[in-house]
Design an enzyme around this catalytic site. Sequence first.
Site, PDB file in Angstrom:
ATOM      1  N   SER A 184       0.822  -1.245   0.057  1.00  0.00           N
ATOM      2  CA  SER A 184      -0.012  -0.051  -0.304  1.00  0.00           C
ATOM      3  C   SER A 184       0.889   1.282  -0.052  1.00  0.00           C
ATOM      4  O   SER A 184       1.980   1.019   0.378  1.00  0.00           O
ATOM      5  CB  SER A 184      -0.949   0.047   1.302  1.00  0.00           C
ATOM      6  OG  SER A 184      -1.409   1.045   1.284  1.00  0.00           O
TER       7      SER A 184
ATOM      8  N   TYR B 239      -1.828  -1.535  10.458  1.00  0.00           N
ATOM      9  CA  TYR B 239      -1.883  -1.647   9.060  1.00  0.00           C
ATOM     10  C   TYR B 239      -0.578  -1.304   8.372  1.00  0.00           C
ATOM     11  O   TYR B 239      -0.099  -1.936   7.723  1.00  0.00           O
ATOM     12  CB  TYR B 239      -3.090  -0.953   8.421  1.00  0.00           C
ATOM     13  CG  TYR B 239      -3.374  -0.983   7.103  1.00  0.00           C
ATOM     14  CD1 TYR B 239      -3.765  -2.244   6.523  1.00  0.00           C
ATOM     15  CD2 TYR B 239      -2.927  -0.105   6.081  1.00  0.00           C
ATOM     16  CE1 TYR B 239      -4.363  -2.222   5.054  1.00  0.00           C
ATOM     17  CE2 TYR B 239      -3.255  -0.198   4.715  1.00  0.00           C
ATOM     18  CZ  TYR B 239      -3.900  -1.347   4.358  1.00  0.00           C
ATOM     19  OH  TYR B 239      -4.034  -1.413   2.883  1.00  0.00           O
TER      20      TYR B 239
HETATM   21  P1  NAD Z   1     -11.124  -6.272   1.032  1.00  0.00           P
HETATM   22  O1  NAD Z   1     -11.550  -6.176   2.643  1.00  0.00           O
HETATM   23  O2  NAD Z   1     -12.300  -5.842  -0.002  1.00  0.00           O
HETATM   24  O3  NAD Z   1     -10.937  -7.956   0.566  1.00  0.00           O
HETATM   25  C1  NAD Z   1     -10.106  -8.579   1.498  1.00  0.00           C
HETATM   26  C2  NAD Z   1     -10.331  -9.894   1.432  1.00  0.00           C
HETATM   27  O4  NAD Z   1      -9.197 -10.516   2.166  1.00  0.00           O
HETATM   28  C3  NAD Z   1     -11.846 -10.286   1.913  1.00  0.00           C
HETATM   29  O5  NAD Z   1     -12.232 -11.276   1.006  1.00  0.00           O
HETATM   30  C4  NAD Z   1     -11.511 -11.026   3.379  1.00  0.00           C
HETATM   31  O6  NAD Z   1     -12.429 -11.837   3.526  1.00  0.00           O
HETATM   32  C5  NAD Z   1     -10.054 -11.692   3.020  1.00  0.00           C
HETATM   33  N1  NAD Z   1      -9.367 -11.725   4.376  1.00  0.00           N
HETATM   34  C6  NAD Z   1      -8.993 -10.693   5.142  1.00  0.00           C
HETATM   35  N2  NAD Z   1      -8.317 -11.138   6.234  1.00  0.00           N
HETATM   36  C7  NAD Z   1      -8.313 -12.627   5.966  1.00  0.00           C
HETATM   37  C8  NAD Z   1      -7.779 -13.673   6.719  1.00  0.00           C
HETATM   38  N3  NAD Z   1      -7.174 -13.327   7.797  1.00  0.00           N
HETATM   39  N4  NAD Z   1      -7.758 -15.039   6.258  1.00  0.00           N
HETATM   40  C9  NAD Z   1      -8.329 -14.905   4.748  1.00  0.00           C
HETATM   41  N5  NAD Z   1      -9.061 -14.193   4.304  1.00  0.00           N
HETATM   42  C10 NAD Z   1      -8.795 -12.765   4.716  1.00  0.00           C
HETATM   43  O7  NAD Z   1      -9.657  -5.694   0.668  1.00  0.00           O
HETATM   44  P2  NAD Z   1      -9.136  -4.794  -0.439  1.00  0.00           P
HETATM   45  O8  NAD Z   1      -9.436  -3.297  -0.310  1.00  0.00           O
HETATM   46  O9  NAD Z   1      -9.695  -5.729  -1.636  1.00  0.00           O
HETATM   47  O10 NAD Z   1      -7.782  -4.918  -0.306  1.00  0.00           O
HETATM   48  C11 NAD Z   1      -6.956  -6.074  -0.760  1.00  0.00           C
HETATM   49  C12 NAD Z   1      -5.550  -5.858  -0.585  1.00  0.00           C
HETATM   50  O11 NAD Z   1      -5.241  -4.407  -1.136  1.00  0.00           O
HETATM   51  C13 NAD Z   1      -5.169  -5.521   1.017  1.00  0.00           C
HETATM   52  O12 NAD Z   1      -3.761  -6.012   0.951  1.00  0.00           O
HETATM   53  C14 NAD Z   1      -5.056  -4.215   1.246  1.00  0.00           C
HETATM   54  O13 NAD Z   1      -4.391  -3.700   2.311  1.00  0.00           O
HETATM   55  C15 NAD Z   1      -4.747  -3.562  -0.178  1.00  0.00           C
HETATM   56  N6  NAD Z   1      -5.000  -2.177  -0.401  1.00  0.00           N
HETATM   57  C16 NAD Z   1      -6.424  -1.905  -0.813  1.00  0.00           C
HETATM   58  C17 NAD Z   1      -6.353  -0.625  -0.877  1.00  0.00           C
HETATM   59  C18 NAD Z   1      -7.912   0.034  -1.129  1.00  0.00           C
HETATM   60  O14 NAD Z   1      -8.161   1.431  -1.195  1.00  0.00           O
HETATM   61  N7  NAD Z   1      -8.901  -0.876  -1.488  1.00  0.00           N
HETATM   62  C19 NAD Z   1      -5.422   0.355  -1.078  1.00  0.00           C
HETATM   63  C20 NAD Z   1      -4.304   0.049  -0.540  1.00  0.00           C
HETATM   64  C21 NAD Z   1      -3.951  -1.385  -0.571  1.00  0.00           C
END
Ligand code: NAD
Length: 257
Positions: free
Chosen positions: A139, A152
């Site tokens: 991120s 985080y």
């Molecule tokens: P999200 O919350 O929409 O999806 C995350 C998924 O991971 C979910 O299906 C959840 O059930 C699963 N998950 C969470 N903890 C878990 C665990 N302990 N065991 C198994 N599954 C687990 O998140 P997202 O926004 O799609 O983010 C995906 C990645 O991208 C993450 O690493 C997040 O930090 C990163 N990210 C997202 C953003 C954003 O703006 N959405 C920005 C920067 C980084």
Amino acid sequence: MNFNDKVCVVTGGANGIGLCITNEFSKMGAKVAIIDLDKEAGEKTLNKTTQNGKECMFYWGDISEESTLKGFCDKVIKCYGKIDYLINNACLSRKGIISGCSYDDFNYVLKVGVTAPYMLSKLFLNHFNINGSIVNISSTRSYMSQEDTESYTAAKGGITALTHALAISLAGKVRVNSISPGWIDVSSNNDFSIEDKFQHPVHRIGKPIDIARTVMFLCDEANGFITGENITVDGGMTKQMIYNEDCGWKFTHSELI
Ligand code: NAD
């Protein structure tokens, strides 16, 4: 890009960015194995992918647990023999020092965000085909912060550093890179203010496909000269320098209020 018959493992592949990665690899011919805590969404993804005539595996579990990681890895290898790509995507936040994030909460986020990507890399290490690739989803918060985000942010700093460490240890075996997304809208409601959009130099908020495309770019063996690298995909937001009163932005600090 053609990923016909490649095997792609995606953590957190049932929702958001992970779901988009799952769908895009699947469309390109890959067999996708996902692990997720969200049983309903995981089963929905599995059914939809299978209905589209594509091969998919869903494993329900919490990646913070070592036994779950071992069970998942065993099942994937039993089913597919080898893998080509490992996408360490799942993460979460349990906030930080202001709201009192506890010892257990902090460690939980590190287990999901750093320990699991390390352990999965280790468990799959001897099962990668040639031209294998690991992509870690970090991120922009690995190098900039809002207050109260320590759990985080520490996990994201950890996975960014883990990426270059693994790239060197796994040299000649598997390439390892990371992506730092900025603000990615996983809700697809598109209900954002003009200010929200225009604070990004590209004038929009990111979409999961922006990240999925970058993951596929990094996995594509045509891009095999890239390893140990982090690619920021944030619409230029971290390149926008802001001083007090730039663009009407007024700096306020609790000590000044
Ligand atoms: P999200 O919350 O929409 O999806 C995350 C998924 O991971 C979910 O299906 C959840 O059930 C699963 N998950 C969470 N903890 C878990 C665990 N302990 N065991 C198994 N599954 C687990 O998140 P997202 O926004 O799609 O983010 C995906 C990645 O991208 C993450 O690493 C997040 O930090 C990163 N990210 C997202 C953003 C954003 O703006 N959405 C920005 C920067 C980084």
